[in-house]
Write a protein that holds these residues in place. Structure first.
Motif, PDB file in Angstrom:
ATOM      1  N   ALA A  65      20.261 -10.754  67.978  1.00  0.00           N
ATOM      2  CA  ALA A  65      19.602 -11.531  66.926  1.00  0.00           C
ATOM      3  C   ALA A  65      19.841 -10.933  65.551  1.00  0.00           C
ATOM      4  CB  ALA A  65      18.096 -11.610  67.201  1.00  0.00           C
ATOM      5  N   ALA A  66      20.041  -9.622  65.519  1.00  0.00           N
ATOM      6  CA  ALA A  66      20.312  -8.945  64.251  1.00  0.00           C
ATOM      7  C   ALA A  66      21.767  -9.074  63.830  1.00  0.00           C
ATOM      8  CB  ALA A  66      19.938  -7.473  64.361  1.00  0.00           C
ATOM      9  N   GLY A  67      22.589  -9.697  64.679  1.00  0.00           N
ATOM     10  CA  GLY A  67      23.992  -9.881  64.344  1.00  0.00           C
ATOM     11  C   GLY A  67      24.843  -8.647  64.565  1.00  0.00           C
ATOM     12  N   ALA A  68      24.376  -7.738  65.419  1.00  0.00           N
ATOM     13  CA  ALA A  68      25.123  -6.505  65.682  1.00  0.00           C
ATOM     14  C   ALA A  68      25.572  -6.473  67.134  1.00  0.00           C
ATOM     15  CB  ALA A  68      24.275  -5.289  65.347  1.00  0.00           C
ATOM     16  N   ASP A  69      26.313  -7.514  67.550  1.00  0.00           N
ATOM     17  CA  ASP A  69      26.725  -7.636  68.946  1.00  0.00           C
ATOM     18  C   ASP A  69      27.532  -6.436  69.433  1.00  0.00           C
ATOM     19  OD1 ASP A  69      25.773 -10.149  68.196  1.00  0.00           O
ATOM     20  OD2 ASP A  69      27.014 -11.151  69.699  1.00  0.00           O
TER      21      ASP A  69
END
Length: 424
Positions: free
Chosen positions: A267-271
């Motif tokens: 969700a934080a965009g840090a896949d």
């Protein structure tokens, strides 16, 4: 001077080798583990947006328990923790009940930690990996407590680094929204209490310091220092992680998450950090499992010395200075449970048993005199009431199972005493 021995000539006392840093690390390894990776979702399901209140409540109860346990451990620096304190302060039955709750509840915890590691390492073969982990870490504990403390130190460092990455990614994300931290209408008093009971599972590791009392140098000084340090660090870490996760996931999203911290990272965009979190979860579970096996085997040792468990389990290895037979027995039981059990059911069951254990600890601490280092009276009173309240607030299935197992233990105690009374 030689060590006291069991009936077969093997020593049954342990060597004092652990100082404050090692004791703190053992406590951290027991607390900062898979609990924070697994307990947030079911707690959010119960408390909704009141999750942080539940965490704070669990922390308060844990503080009271830790303070009572530390004062008692300094007074009675022997393996066994509250099993020993209950016997010395309240009577044989209450010590037995505490020891029974600890061994049974923490055996479930061990299985839960092993299964958590398996689900992250190889989801399709979680049970097989869990059993392999139990066997490997039992072997590590068998070779000596100093090696166990060293391995736990490495695990704690890795987990803290992973949790720090989660916090930084969540708080610096464009998806971050502090408004998610507000307590909404979905938070109920009963739900918050249940969440606190479930989250207590993630705190209940500081007892490991007390159960290692016979292996700690200068226990009157070391244990009262190590317990609050370990608990304080853990509470700060948990609060920061929970707050960070709630800035990128709503309480409803968190409640539905199968892997809460991995979902928060996405969700934080840090896949790219998801594999790191998976590795961290596995290391955390293994670190907790290592320390849990250590603590359960020491309580088993103490109960075997008093013949509440088979006396053969009281032996201490002449070379490694560990209760090797108790460790092998505990490892075998945990391996069986890990091969057949369910991780989610184990959390509630474990929390119930451990809350009973700490209720006895607080009742024991109440009986201390000022000269014996008694804590402020409010501490054991609040701890005792908090333990009972959280235990009864757990999911009904956990309360029923926990009550049934406690009753079975009490019945076994009564039968053993009756048989002993009839023996000439």
């Amino acid at each position: 001077m030689s060590k006291p021995s069991t009936t077969d000539g093997m020593p049954d006392e342990l060597s004092r080798r652990l100082g404050v840093p090692d004791a703190v690390v053992v406590g951290l390894g027991s607390m900062i583990g898979a609990g924070i990776f697994a307990a947030l979702a079911p707690a959010a399901r119960s408390a909704g947006s009141g999750l942080l209140i539940g965490l704070a409540l669990a922390g308060v109860v844990a503080y009271c328990n830790a303070t009572s346990s530390a004062r008692l451990a300094a007074r009675y620096p022997a393996s066994g923790g509250t099993y020993v304190y209950g016997r010395m302060r309240l009577g044989d039955f209450w010590g037995y009940l505490a020891g029974w709750g600890f061994v049974v509840g923490k055996t479930a915890s061990c299985a839960a930690m092993a299964l958590t590691a398996g689900s992250y390492v190889w989801p399709g073969q979680a049970h097989a990996v869990a059993v392999a982990a139990v066997v490997a870490l039992t072997a590590v504990n068998y070779t000596g407590v100093q090696k166990s403390a060293l391995l736990t130190r490495v695990a704690v460092a890795v987990v803290l680094a992973v949790l720090a990455a989660v916090v930084v990614a969540a708080l610096t994300s464009s998806a971050s929204d502090a408004a998610r931290l507000d307590v909404g209408d979905d938070a109920t008093f009963g739900g918050v209490l249940q969440a606190a009971g479930l989250l207590f599972f993630a705190f209940a590791g500081y007892a490991r310091i007390a159960t290692l009392g016979e292996e700690v140098r200068d226990p009157a000084r070391t244990i009262p220092r190590a317990v609050p340090i370990a608990l304080g660090i853990t509470l700060a870490v948990y609060a920061l992680v929970a707050a960070a996760v709630l800035t990128v996931l709503s309480p409803q999203e968190l409640a539905e998450a199968a892997a809460p911290l991995s979902d928060a990272i996405r969700a934080a965009g840090a896949d790219s950090l998801v594999p790191v979190v998976r590795v961290g979860a596995a290391v955390a579970a293994l670190g907790s499992l290592l320390a849990l096996l250590l603590g359960v085997s020491r309580t088993t040792l103490a109960m075997a010395r008093d013949r509440h468990l088979p006396r053969v389990l009281a032996a201490v290895h002449p070379k490694f200075d560990v209760p090797h037979r108790a460790e092998l027995a505990v490892g075998a039981v945990v391996a069986v449970v890990a091969a057949t059990g369910d991780v989610r059911a184990a959390i509630g069951f474990s929390s119930f048993g451990v809350l009973v254990y700490y209720a006895v600890a607080n009742a024991s601490a109440w009986t201390l005199t000022a000269a014996e280092g008694r804590p402020s009276r409010i501490v054991p009173v609040a701890g005792f009431a908090g333990c009972l309240l959280l235990a009864l607030a757990l999911p009904l299935s956990s309360v029923i199972a926990g009550t049934a197992v406690s009753a079975a233990g009490a019945t076994a105690y009564g039968v053993r005493r009756a048989v002993a009374g009839r023996t000439p």
